[in-house]
Design an enzyme around this catalytic site. Sequence first.
Site, PDB file in Angstrom:
ATOM      1  N   ASP A 118     -16.505  37.733  -0.251  1.00  0.00           N
ATOM      2  CA  ASP A 118     -15.713  37.157   0.833  1.00  0.00           C
ATOM      3  C   ASP A 118     -14.490  38.014   1.133  1.00  0.00           C
ATOM      4  O   ASP A 118     -13.871  38.580   0.228  1.00  0.00           O
ATOM      5  CB  ASP A 118     -15.273  35.745   0.411  1.00  0.00           C
ATOM      6  CG  ASP A 118     -14.427  35.065   1.460  1.00  0.00           C
ATOM      7  OD1 ASP A 118     -14.974  34.739   2.526  1.00  0.00           O
ATOM      8  OD2 ASP A 118     -13.213  34.878   1.225  1.00  0.00           O
ATOM      9  N   GLU A 158     -18.319  40.896   3.385  1.00  0.00           N
ATOM     10  CA  GLU A 158     -17.902  40.347   4.670  1.00  0.00           C
ATOM     11  C   GLU A 158     -16.701  41.150   5.165  1.00  0.00           C
ATOM     12  O   GLU A 158     -15.558  40.821   4.896  1.00  0.00           O
ATOM     13  CB  GLU A 158     -17.517  38.868   4.548  1.00  0.00           C
ATOM     14  CG  GLU A 158     -17.130  38.256   5.879  1.00  0.00           C
ATOM     15  CD  GLU A 158     -16.020  37.207   5.744  1.00  0.00           C
ATOM     16  OE1 GLU A 158     -15.882  36.397   6.672  1.00  0.00           O
ATOM     17  OE2 GLU A 158     -15.284  37.219   4.742  1.00  0.00           O
TER      18      GLU A 158
END
Length: 478
Positions: free
Chosen positions: A258, A282
């Site tokens: 993330d 990400e």
Amino acid sequence: MKKTHFLLSFLALGLINSCQNNDEMVDQSPGQLEIHSKTVNVTTHDGRPFSTGSGNSVNGKFVSGPGGGVLMQGFYWDVPDGGNWWDTVKGKVTDWSNAGIGAIWLPPASKAQNGAYSMGYDPTDYYDFGNFNQNGSVETRFGSRTELEALITKAHTENMQVYADIVINHNSGGQSQANPFTGTNTWTDFSGVASGKFPRSYNDFYKNSYGNNDEGAFGGFPDLCHANPYVQDWLWGRDDSVAKYYKNVMKFDGWRFDYVKGFGPWVVNTWNANVGGFSVGELWDSNVNTLEWWANNANSSVFDFAAYYKMDEAFDNGNLNALNDDMMWKRNPYKAVTFVSNHDTDIINNKMLAYAYILTHEGYPTIFYRDYEEWLNKERLNNLIWIHNNKATGNTSILYTDNDEYIARRNGYNGNPGLVVYINNSSSWQERWIQTNWASQQIKDFTGSSNWYPTTQGDKWVKIQCAPNSYSVWSLNQ
């Protein structure tokens, strides 16, 4: 990470090939259309998971082969709370396996600040999977540790992999403590985490003795300091580090990192070198140069946001010429994870055309849970998954584009014939002559949209068609 609001509380890497885009003119055959062809010189990878499709799987299990794998994002933002989500996903695993889906990406699985109501992106205790009473609950929003382990076991029984969503940029839910580096109290005391593992204090977060900041902070949460050897040891170094515990004890097979803008790519690179497993970052950036830079330095796949925004321009704004532009999958398909929507962003409206694009092109395609289970036609998606797994082999040649039409050829690999995909964003049927790799052979549309069964000419040219606002996928009738 949820970018618009936040609740407080292939799979094998191959050789990296550079890409060259060469414009060339296809020789015009008598009575045929002149077509400009752009060839994307990237190598097909034949080691990612593959399925023979619904009804053809072996003993109901996912089977690997030439077409590549498909990833299911097994959640969406604000899935129902109450601790039932792990069981919900477990109940779908066999059907997903039968459809040809080879891996599942799960939400952050450990206890977060908002306890039973958190989506997990505000982590407190990396080792509490719903088995300790802290932050107001025993279970997480998704369920208990026992239920999570049962889900992972079930997926492995189906020959599927499971990827953990890892949030290591920031933490939340610590207690207040005096911080000599800020001269104030900060919420950085994690010495009392219920698992007793990875206790943290102010020197494990910026600013501290290692500096004032790193690449980025998020949402005002304490920003974890990866420069601190103590933090490194607990994240990936120790035998019971977060990474090794997730892989060796919880049996996760890979990682979705993330908010990787918040720390250097060396963090993911070092994690991968120490622990292994599939990984994707990400990096929310449409600049393909930035995506490629990060993927190479992190030794990781990256979500292809360049393709995502180009698909929105193409399918929602009537400009299929945008698909000629550069994307991560064209730079390196081994490190490109393509997607149409996810828990953070959902801007593409003409989704079936977008799924037809990513499931016939290179890269590692992701299917969003709600698109598959709730919003789109599951039968059509299963058909595209089957086509991807069985026919989508070889490098890519873009044969024709205009505002409304896009035709590309996958050139086949190792005896697999490849395919031709025709996407039509207009309101009427379209037909075009195109050059295939098949001489004097019958082909058909594997979507079933067209009932044509044309035979290619000796020079490999053939006329194909596509329904309005739809797509067709052509390959040898075998």
